[in-house]
Design a protein around this motif. Structure first.
Motif, PDB file in Angstrom:
ATOM      1  N   ALA A  93     -53.743 -38.573  10.211  1.00  0.00           N
ATOM      2  CA  ALA A  93     -52.640 -39.459  10.603  1.00  0.00           C
ATOM      3  C   ALA A  93     -52.856 -39.968  12.023  1.00  0.00           C
ATOM      4  N   ASP A  94     -52.804 -41.281  12.186  1.00  0.00           N
ATOM      5  CA  ASP A  94     -52.908 -41.866  13.518  1.00  0.00           C
ATOM      6  C   ASP A  94     -51.535 -41.896  14.162  1.00  0.00           C
ATOM      7  N   PRO A  95     -51.462 -41.643  15.471  1.00  0.00           N
ATOM      8  CA  PRO A  95     -50.160 -41.732  16.149  1.00  0.00           C
ATOM      9  C   PRO A  95     -49.585 -43.144  16.036  1.00  0.00           C
ATOM     10  N   VAL A  96     -48.303 -43.226  15.817  1.00  0.00           N
ATOM     11  CA  VAL A  96     -47.614 -44.505  15.786  1.00  0.00           C
ATOM     12  C   VAL A  96     -46.917 -44.701  17.127  1.00  0.00           C
ATOM     13  N   GLU A  97     -47.293 -45.742  17.839  1.00  0.00           N
ATOM     14  CA  GLU A  97     -46.639 -46.066  19.101  1.00  0.00           C
ATOM     15  C   GLU A  97     -45.511 -47.051  18.821  1.00  0.00           C
ATOM     16  N   VAL A  98     -44.311 -46.662  19.221  1.00  0.00           N
ATOM     17  CA  VAL A  98     -43.125 -47.476  18.987  1.00  0.00           C
ATOM     18  C   VAL A  98     -42.699 -48.100  20.307  1.00  0.00           C
ATOM     19  N   PRO A  99     -42.846 -49.430  20.473  1.00  0.00           N
ATOM     20  CA  PRO A  99     -42.406 -50.070  21.725  1.00  0.00           C
ATOM     21  C   PRO A  99     -40.877 -50.136  21.775  1.00  0.00           C
ATOM     22  N   VAL A 100     -40.305 -49.594  22.842  1.00  0.00           N
ATOM     23  CA  VAL A 100     -38.851 -49.469  22.935  1.00  0.00           C
ATOM     24  C   VAL A 100     -38.329 -50.176  24.171  1.00  0.00           C
ATOM     25  N   THR A 101     -37.297 -50.972  23.988  1.00  0.00           N
ATOM     26  CA  THR A 101     -36.508 -51.502  25.104  1.00  0.00           C
ATOM     27  C   THR A 101     -35.340 -50.551  25.302  1.00  0.00           C
ATOM     28  N   TYR A 102     -35.304 -49.899  26.442  1.00  0.00           N
ATOM     29  CA  TYR A 102     -34.296 -48.861  26.686  1.00  0.00           C
ATOM     30  C   TYR A 102     -33.031 -49.473  27.282  1.00  0.00           C
ATOM     31  N   ASP A 103     -32.177 -49.950  26.400  1.00  0.00           N
ATOM     32  CA  ASP A 103     -30.908 -50.526  26.844  1.00  0.00           C
ATOM     33  C   ASP A 103     -29.750 -50.026  25.984  1.00  0.00           C
ATOM     34  N   ARG A 214     -45.000 -41.782  19.306  1.00  0.00           N
ATOM     35  CA  ARG A 214     -44.725 -41.870  20.738  1.00  0.00           C
ATOM     36  C   ARG A 214     -43.829 -43.073  20.986  1.00  0.00           C
ATOM     37  N   LEU A 215     -42.825 -42.892  21.822  1.00  0.00           N
ATOM     38  CA  LEU A 215     -41.944 -43.967  22.232  1.00  0.00           C
ATOM     39  C   LEU A 215     -42.474 -44.512  23.556  1.00  0.00           C
ATOM     40  N   VAL A 216     -42.900 -45.766  23.549  1.00  0.00           N
ATOM     41  CA  VAL A 216     -43.494 -46.358  24.749  1.00  0.00           C
ATOM     42  C   VAL A 216     -42.643 -47.530  25.206  1.00  0.00           C
ATOM     43  N   PRO A 217     -42.637 -47.828  26.501  1.00  0.00           N
ATOM     44  CA  PRO A 217     -41.850 -48.965  26.982  1.00  0.00           C
ATOM     45  C   PRO A 217     -42.321 -50.269  26.348  1.00  0.00           C
ATOM     46  N   ALA A 218     -41.395 -51.094  25.929  1.00  0.00           N
ATOM     47  CA  ALA A 218     -41.755 -52.388  25.347  1.00  0.00           C
ATOM     48  C   ALA A 218     -42.310 -53.316  26.418  1.00  0.00           C
TER      49      ALA A 218
END
Length: 218
Positions: A93-103, A214-218
């Protein structure tokens, strides 16, 4: 671990009580034990040691469906010991990076529960290695583990009638991302434009049990 028959060709592994495999005094939670067993069962099925058409993890159980001989399989299960739960993921399984806007509007509430400020909440979320423990609630909704138990947060007293698709949220010990708009009572911390469920894709769900996230900054 308790093993319960379900119908003619299924078994339910129940971990609501601490199983002997984790040892007396172990701090393992049902979720971590479920993940260890989920990974062990998938591995043994790949190696031909287990016959089951479906392996379905949940918060404190794993369902084995399509088992030709449930009694014999149950006997074998009692002799197996899974690998330690920490770090277990779906093979390949490859890590899924989820771009997140933290608002998210509930960020201040999360910070208050954690006894910190909003920037510290964001740093914690961004450096946490999440993993999909199981799926439920709605198609494509993965329950993400990785946060320590002391950071669990309560759900809203009254659920929102509509949470937008892509909302990133927290509830109890889990993080989750709403794949479609729906009612929901989780605390909203951000949003993503990543498509998490597509009926035309194979598989339709982007997040499946064992997938690192992983939750990463958008």
């Amino acid at each position: 671990m308790r093993i319960r028959p379900v119908g003619a060709h299924a078994l339910l592994l129940d971990f609501t009580a601490p199983p002997p495999e984790v040892g007396a005094g172990s701090a393992a939670t049902p979720a971590s034990v479920v993940e260890a067993w989920r990974a062990e069962l998938w591995r043994r099925r790949e190696q031909g040691e287990l016959v089951a058409t479906e392996i379905v993890p949940a918060a404190a159980t794993v369902l084995l469906d399509g088992v030709p001989d449930p009694a014999a399989t149950a006997a074998r299960l009692l002799g197996w010991t899974p690998a330690p739960p920490a770090g277990t993921t779906t093979p390949g399984a490859d890590p899924v990076e989820v771009p997140v806007t933290y608002d998210g509007e509930d960020l201040p509430q999360v910070a208050a529960h954690w006894g910190t400020d909003v920037p510290s909440v964001l740093r914690r979320l961004e450096r946490t290695e999440f993993r999909v423990a199981f799926c439920g609630f709605a198609p494509g909704f993965g329950y993400l583990t990785g946060l320590p138990a002391e950071l669990a947060v309560p759900r809203l007293a009254s659920p929102r009638p509509r949470v937008p698709a892509g909302s990133v949220a927290l509830a109890g010990p889990y993080a989750g991302i709403y794949p479609t708009a729906s009612p929901g009572g989780w605390l909203l911390v951000g949003r993503t434009t990543l498509t998490l469920f597509d009926v035309h894709a194979d598989p339709p769900a982007r997040l499946t049990p064992g997938t690192p996230v992983r939750l990463v900054p958008a």
